[in-house]
Design a protein around this motif. Structure first.
Motif, short mmCIF file in Angstrom:
data_model
loop_
_atom_site.label_atom_id
_atom_site.label_comp_id
_atom_site.label_asym_id
_atom_site.label_seq_id
_atom_site.Cartn_x
_atom_site.Cartn_y
_atom_site.Cartn_z
N ARG A 265 -1.33 -9.89 12.15
CA ARG A 265 -2.44 -10.78 11.80
C ARG A 265 -1.98 -12.07 11.12
O ARG A 265 -2.82 -12.88 10.71
N THR B 119 2.56 -10.83 4.32
CA THR B 119 2.86 -9.40 4.52
C THR B 119 2.95 -8.67 3.18
O THR B 119 2.44 -7.57 3.05
N ILE C 198 -6.38 -13.55 3.47
CA ILE C 198 -5.74 -12.24 3.61
C ILE C 198 -6.74 -11.13 3.30
O ILE C 198 -6.87 -10.15 4.03
N ALA C 199 -7.47 -11.31 2.21
CA ALA C 199 -8.36 -10.23 1.76
C ALA C 199 -9.51 -9.98 2.73
O ALA C 199 -10.03 -8.88 2.79
N THR C 200 -9.89 -11.00 3.49
CA THR C 200 -11.05 -10.83 4.36
C THR C 200 -10.69 -10.80 5.84
O THR C 200 -11.55 -10.96 6.69
N GLU C 201 -9.41 -10.62 6.14
CA GLU C 201 -9.00 -10.69 7.54
C GLU C 201 -9.67 -9.63 8.40
O GLU C 201 -10.04 -9.88 9.53
N THR C 202 -9.80 -8.44 7.88
CA THR C 202 -10.57 -7.45 8.64
C THR C 202 -11.84 -7.14 7.87
O THR C 202 -11.87 -7.27 6.65
N TYR D 161 1.51 -9.38 0.17
CA TYR D 161 0.20 -9.21 -0.47
C TYR D 161 -0.70 -8.32 0.38
O TYR D 161 -1.46 -7.50 -0.13
N LEU E 237 -2.63 -4.93 -0.66
CA LEU E 237 -4.08 -4.80 -0.55
C LEU E 237 -4.50 -3.60 0.28
O LEU E 237 -5.66 -3.21 0.25
N TYR F 208 -3.34 -3.04 3.81
CA TYR F 208 -3.05 -3.08 5.23
C TYR F 208 -1.74 -2.35 5.47
O TYR F 208 -0.88 -2.31 4.60
#
Lengths: 334, 277
Positions: A129, A113, A162-166, A115, A119, A121
């Protein structure tokens, strides 16, 4: 064209740190002695204009320190240009040094959460997520452990997850394409491939010209903070390679024969095993014995540094020459 | 890279990383950073926050033991009143010094992060102040409210506490912004700030009555940015009477003025930050 990113005459001047004192005590003492120095600025980007359309895959090539990463930082909004305008439409996911913002003392879940919000979100979005991210990073068993107990590979996995979750509208890749062990590497590649296939705009900085050639539709070559060339990825990569190795890249059979002043390809001898150097495969050395060299260090060690001496020949050209192919596949040293 | 198409994978779209950083995003980042610093500090224990009260309480006991009887004359001959007055001053001063000295290295310490992720620079000092403010509101302020209620038996006084406390937070935020900005330029600034903090501590009438200070020096003490807030809190909490309006107005005005100056300085110098981190 539906432009996602538009840079218009962007220049960036930065203070050079080494000129700077960082020290109030010394600054005051020097001022008393009358030795005050004005801060020094250096131009890092010079009049860069660039338009990247939706869905375009842009590669950036250039030497170390030429301003590639700086350009990415300007596009991401991390650095503000001194002059010019930057327009970016859509969400950006920068994959630059993943996990740079982790807190080693916090648990894995708390880091997600934390990080994630940094970024970009929203807190609610990232909290919903967490499970998916743990799934992807394969860190369910470590969810409540503090991050410092994780290995560096696990760290990188978490950062990537985390960086590519969406799926972002714009994905920025700075040499970070895959992390972790082999199986995770595969997962990363798959995920990035889905971005590639979808209409994400992608900007990739890479020293792997093979990658630029095969994956990007277009490339720019940054040299000394300027755009030296902008065009189809293949062409730009070739020109860049020619300038770096001082070689010619040859893409068709006839020019190969002409350049090597061969009457027939049968005169070629082959040295080395692999045919793989930065996408263009083989070096033809003009030393009277006409050999294929596959090892670039061999070239430099033998003093071949000028276009008169060395030619780089594309794989496809070799394939077009049956005799050469035969020699290549049965390759041994001369 | 291997190209494998995973058709049918649905990627959801919502993302708040818009081109412009809205206020909500800013607040969320500040909240997240503040939560993190509280979390790492207290490891999830709620009582941990009250630990922050231990410092002013212990110091109050020490000062009362040493100076209590000597200064009691100025406090209606009550060592207890001296101790309460001392505690109010110490707790507030503690908040100020702790927040601003924690804010001081916050930008430099997060320089690497600022070079990787797009974030407004000010979130780091602001979140440090926010975390400390939370601690102040949970720990010290209820304590002050109880003292106020006990001594004045008036809810008006309890409500009036809000003004000096908010003013103090504004001054603290201003100093946090300025010190964090100066530290980017001068990496020896923290030693200078330590000295400044000690001077501020001594020149604020915390553990001594202001009557002790020679009359010709006293006018200079008005410059002290914290004096107005601390005397206003003491006036509200300990005098027993209704709050002095002039003190309230003065502390709020000086709090607001410092905040504006702090923000202005920060905005002026932040342009070069990224080159020096």
């Amino acid at each position: 064209m539906n432009a996602k990113i538009a840079l218009d005459g962007v220049s960036l001047w930065r203070r050079t740190q080494e000129e700077y004192l960082y020290d109030l005590k010394r600054l005051l003492l020097r001022a008393l002695e009358g030795k005050h120095r004005k801060s020094h600025r250096r131009r890092v980007l010079h009049d860069v204009s660039l338009t990247v359309g939706a869905g375009e895959k842009l590669g950036i090539v250039g030497a170390n320190g030429s301003g590639k990463s700086t350009l990415l930082k300007v596009i991401c909004g991390i650095l503000r240009p001194t002059a010019g305008r930057v327009h970016v439409h859509g969400t950006i996911a920068p994959l630059i040094e993943l996990g740079a913002g982790f807190d080693a003392e916090l648990s894995v879940v708390a880091n997600i959460t934390y990080y994630g919000v940094l970024l970009g979100y929203s807190r609610a979005a990232i909290e919903s997520r967490v499970k998916a991210i743990l799934d992807f990073a394969e860190l369910h068993d470590h969810a409540s452990e503090p991050l410092k107990t994780l290995s560096s590979g696990m760290n990188a996995r978490l950062g990537f997850a985390i960086a590519t979750e969406t799926r972002p509208d714009i994905l920025i890749l700075d040499e970070v394409l895959s992390v972790g062990d082999e199986s995770f590497r595969q997962k990363c590649a798959e995920r990035i491939a889905t971005f590639w296939d979808a209409d994400s705009t992608i900007i990739a900085v890479s020293h792997d010209l093979n990658f630029i050639r095969s994956q990007c539709t277009r490339a720019i070559w940054i040299d000394g903070g300027c755009v030296r060339m902008d065009g189809p990825a293949r062409e730009v990569a070739d020109h860049y390679l020619e300038s770096v190795l001082m070689v010619h890249v040859i893409r068709d059979r006839d020019s190969l024969l002409r350049r090597a002043s061969l009457r027939s390809p049968a005169e070629l001898l082959v040295r080395g095993h692999g045919l793989d150097y930065e996408g263009t495969k083989v070096f033809l050395v003009r030393d009277g014995r006409r050999r294929w060299i596959t090892d670039p260090t061999w070239l430099t060690a033998h003093g071949y540094r000028s276009p008169q001496d060395v030619e780089i020949v594309d794989d496809a050209v070799i394939r077009a020459i049956p005799e050469a192919e035969a020699v290549v596949s049965g390759s041994t040293s001369t | 890279m291997e190209r494998i198409s995973t058709a049918g994978t649905a990627w959801s779209f919502p993302r708040s990383a818009r081109g412009r950083l809205g206020f909500r995003r800013y607040a969320e980042v500040v909240e997240t950073l503040a939560r993190r610093s509280l979390k790492t500090k207290y490891r999830g224990s709620v009582l941990g926050i009250y630990w922050s009260l231990s410092n002013p309480i212990v110091m109050t006991l020490v000062y009362s033991a040493i100076f209590g009887s000597a200064f009691a004359a100025s406090y209606k001959n009550s060592i207890f009143l001296y101790a309460l007055s001392c505690f109010c001053g110490l707790a507030l001063m503690n908040f100020f010094l702790q927040s601003s000295s924690q804010a001081l290295p916050s930008i430099v310490g997060n320089g690497a992060l600022l070079n990787k992720i797009r974030l407004p620079v000010s979130v780091f000092p602001v979140s440090t102040i926010a975390a400390n403010t939370f601690q102040l509101l949970i720990g010290v302020v209820p304590f002050l409210a109880i003292i106020t209620l006990a001594s004045s038996k008036s809810l008006l006084n309890v409500v009036a506490l809000v003004i000096p406390v908010v003013s103090l937070i504004m001054v603290t935020a201003a100093f946090g912004l300025i010190t964090s900005a100066l530290y980017v330029y001068f990496r020896d600034f923290q030693y200078i700030y330590e000295l400044f903090g000690f001077m501020l501590f001594l020149t604020t009438p915390i553990f001594y009555p202001i009557e002790l200070v020679p009359a010709q020096i006293r006018p200079f003490m008005v410059v002290n940015p914290l004096a107005a807030m601390i005397s206003s809190v003491r006036d509200i909490a300990l005098s027993g009477g209704p709050p002095h309006l002039s003190l309230l107005v003065f502390s709020f005005a000086s709090g607001l003025a410092s905040l504006l100056v702090g923000v202005a300085i920060f905005l002026c110098v932040k342009g070069d930050f990224m080159d020096l981190l």
